[in-house]
Design a protein around this motif. Structure first.
Motif, PDB file in Angstrom:
ATOM      1  N   SER A  22       0.844  -1.209   0.000  1.00  0.00           N
ATOM      2  CA  SER A  22       0.000   0.000   0.000  1.00  0.00           C
ATOM      3  C   SER A  22       0.867   1.242   0.000  1.00  0.00           C
ATOM      4  N   LEU A  23       2.013   1.235   0.723  1.00  0.00           N
ATOM      5  CA  LEU A  23       2.916   2.385   0.738  1.00  0.00           C
ATOM      6  C   LEU A  23       3.589   2.556  -0.622  1.00  0.00           C
ATOM      7  N   GLU A  24       4.000   1.452  -1.243  1.00  0.00           N
ATOM      8  CA  GLU A  24       4.593   1.526  -2.582  1.00  0.00           C
ATOM      9  C   GLU A  24       3.592   2.091  -3.582  1.00  0.00           C
ATOM     10  N   GLN A  25       2.356   1.617  -3.513  1.00  0.00           N
ATOM     11  CA  GLN A  25       1.323   2.096  -4.427  1.00  0.00           C
ATOM     12  C   GLN A  25       1.047   3.575  -4.205  1.00  0.00           C
ATOM     13  N   HIS A  26       1.073   3.996  -2.969  1.00  0.00           N
ATOM     14  CA  HIS A  26       0.864   5.408  -2.660  1.00  0.00           C
ATOM     15  C   HIS A  26       1.953   6.272  -3.305  1.00  0.00           C
ATOM     16  N   CYS A  27       3.221   5.863  -3.137  1.00  0.00           N
ATOM     17  CA  CYS A  27       4.329   6.640  -3.710  1.00  0.00           C
ATOM     18  C   CYS A  27       4.268   6.650  -5.230  1.00  0.00           C
ATOM     19  N   LEU A  28       3.952   5.496  -5.834  1.00  0.00           N
ATOM     20  CA  LEU A  28       3.853   5.427  -7.298  1.00  0.00           C
ATOM     21  C   LEU A  28       2.738   6.321  -7.806  1.00  0.00           C
ATOM     22  N   THR A  29       1.614   6.329  -7.109  1.00  0.00           N
ATOM     23  CA  THR A  29       0.492   7.179  -7.524  1.00  0.00           C
ATOM     24  C   THR A  29       0.862   8.659  -7.417  1.00  0.00           C
ATOM     25  N   GLU A  30       1.532   9.041  -6.320  1.00  0.00           N
ATOM     26  CA  GLU A  30       1.941  10.431  -6.147  1.00  0.00           C
ATOM     27  C   GLU A  30       2.901  10.869  -7.249  1.00  0.00           C
ATOM     28  N   PHE A  31       3.826   9.990  -7.635  1.00  0.00           N
ATOM     29  CA  PHE A  31       4.784  10.365  -8.684  1.00  0.00           C
ATOM     30  C   PHE A  31       4.088  10.469 -10.040  1.00  0.00           C
ATOM     31  N   ILE A  71      12.834   9.482   5.095  1.00  0.00           N
ATOM     32  CA  ILE A  71      11.728  10.444   5.017  1.00  0.00           C
ATOM     33  C   ILE A  71      10.416   9.727   5.320  1.00  0.00           C
ATOM     34  N   ARG A  72       9.418  10.522   5.653  1.00  0.00           N
ATOM     35  CA  ARG A  72       8.053  10.035   5.754  1.00  0.00           C
ATOM     36  C   ARG A  72       7.408  10.137   4.368  1.00  0.00           C
ATOM     37  N   PRO A  73       6.326   9.416   4.132  1.00  0.00           N
ATOM     38  CA  PRO A  73       5.716   9.414   2.790  1.00  0.00           C
ATOM     39  C   PRO A  73       5.347  10.797   2.270  1.00  0.00           C
ATOM     40  N   GLN A  74       4.954  11.754   3.173  1.00  0.00           N
ATOM     41  CA  GLN A  74       4.542  13.066   2.686  1.00  0.00           C
ATOM     42  C   GLN A  74       5.710  13.869   2.093  1.00  0.00           C
TER      43      GLN A  74
END
Length: 436
Positions: A196-205, A313-316
């Motif tokens: 879920s964290l990987e998907q979050h970062c990929l979506t943000e990029f 870093i944190r995800p944000q």
């Protein structure tokens, strides 16, 4: 009884068998002796004539052979002398020509080296001027930014009071969201939390990929040939293909209900190994671990004290971290280009020196081989001369043997032939030969 008539007086007288036999024997012995004497004289004359003729012919043949061999030896010695002189002249000419070519090549390459050194010096001077100009521009930009920051600071202080209330409302909303996320994570497995964290970062990029990073590459690290792999790799290059930034990302999350809690530093070593094996410049750990740590909750944490160019870093802060490193790397693009040019020039000089050394080695090898073959040829010529001299000595010895044979023939006499042979001595004496 037998009658015998005298051939002179014509008288006929009778003799008995014994007397007749004695007379016949006497006649036969006398004829035999005369015939032996005649034949011995003829044999001696023929023998002396044959020996003289054979010695004369042999001497003439040997003299002719010796003359021809001497002429051949002299001719060979002249040819060898001319050939040796010609080879010496050719060798000196070849060596002089090779040395001349070598000096010309060395002079040409020294001129090229001088020109290249001058070009490098000129490029270094231009680079220093460009750096000084860039530093002056940077100082001016820093001054301008300082003034702008002061202005923005005052404006921020003015806005701070207006957004304080808004922040309090957002904090309340965040607490509610945190509670919801905790409930959400409680329902997920550890693997699903990480994904879920990987998907979050990929979506943000991907949300800002085309506007902020149109030439960037960002994707999963699927190469596990070394035994491990990171999560994502970010790379970006200039229009002319010079890569100026590369980042290895690792995403780590953990449920609050997990019994064994991990720490961020537990993953530093593996992340540094993945970054090194994949040739990335930076390593960034995007982590939700140690959620109560004030150090990691404060923002971007530089952990270069443990491993070079590594951050937590944190995800944000995922997108801001990429932007920060990318913008810093963009300032060094021009210097990277200049460094690449200088390296290429250094490589050219190094290649030139290597080529010159190869030429020297090749020339030395060829010279040594030519010298070796020349010495071998001289040795072969000396060997041939020695062989001809040996033949000459053999012929001279044959000439001496022929002279000795001729002397022995000259000294040959009936006395020496009949020495120790009384019978033959008596026969020759009866024949009237001189045995003295």
């Amino acid at each position: 009884m037998n009658e015998i008539k005298c051939p002179r007086c014509g008288e006929v007288f009778q003799v008995d068998e014994a007397g007749y036999a004695a007379i016949v024997k006497q006649v036969r012995d006398d004829q035999f002796n005369r015939e032996i004497t005649v034949r011995e004289q003829a044999f001696a004359a023929d023998k002396k004539s044959a020996v003289s003729l054979a010695v004369s012919e042999t001497r003439e043949d040997m003299n002719k052979t010796i003359y021809d061999l001497r002429a051949q030896v002299k001719e060979l010695e002249q040819k060898l002398s001319l050939q040796k002189t010609s080879m010496d002249a050719q060798r000196e000419s070849a060596l002089a020509e090779a040395e001349n070519r070598r000096q010309q090549e060395i002079s040409s390459r020294e001129q090229t080296i001088t020109r290249l050194q001058a070009d490098v010096q000129s490029a270094s001077t231009e680079k220093q001027l460009a750096i000084a100009t860039a530093l002056q521009e940077k100082d001016a930009e820093i001054t301008r930014l300082t003034i702008q920051i002061e202005s923005d600071k005052r404006a921020a202080e003015d806005r701070e009071h207006s957004i304080a209330e808004q922040h309090r409302n957002e904090l309340a909303l965040r607490d509610d969201t945190i509670q919801q996320l905790r409930d959400f994570k409680a329902r997920l497995s550890t693997k699903m939390v990480g994904e879920s964290l990987e998907q979050h970062c990929l979506t943000e990029f991907n949300r800002i990929r085309m506007t902020a990073f149109p030439r960037a590459e960002f994707g999963k690290d699927n190469d596990a040939s070394s035994g491990s792999k990171g999560d994502f790799i970010f790379r970006e290059s200039t229009e002319d293909g010079i890569e100026f930034i590369s980042i290895m990302f690792e995403m780590k999350n953990e449920m609050d209900t997990t019994a064994s809690k991990h720490r961020n530093e537990d993953f530093f070593k593996e992340l540094n190994r993945d970054r090194t094996e994949k040739g990335c410049e930076y390593a960034v750990l995007v982590s939700m671990l140690e959620s109560d740590s004030e150090l990691y909750n404060s923002g971007i944490v530089d952990v270069s004290y443990a491993y070079p160019k590594m951050f937590v870093i944190r995800p944000q802060f995922f997108i801001p971290m990429i932007s920060l490193l990318r913008n810093a790397a963009l300032d060094s693009v021009q210097y990277r280009k200049e460094l690449a040019v200088v390296r290429a020039q250094n490589i050219d000089v190094t290649n030139f020196e290597a080529a010159m050394n190869d030429f020297k080695k090749g020339f030395t090898y060829n010279y040594e081989q030519a010298s070796k073959r020349f010495e071998e040829a001289v040795k072969e010529i000396d060997k041939a001369i020695r062989q001809l001299q040996d033949v000459r000595e053999t012929l001279m010895k044959s000439d001496r043997q022929l002279r000795l044979a001729n002397d022995k023939v000259e000294e040959l006499s009936i006395k020496k032939l009949t020495k120790g042979n009384p019978t033959m001595q008596a026969k020759f004496i009866e024949a009237g030969a001189d045995l003295s």
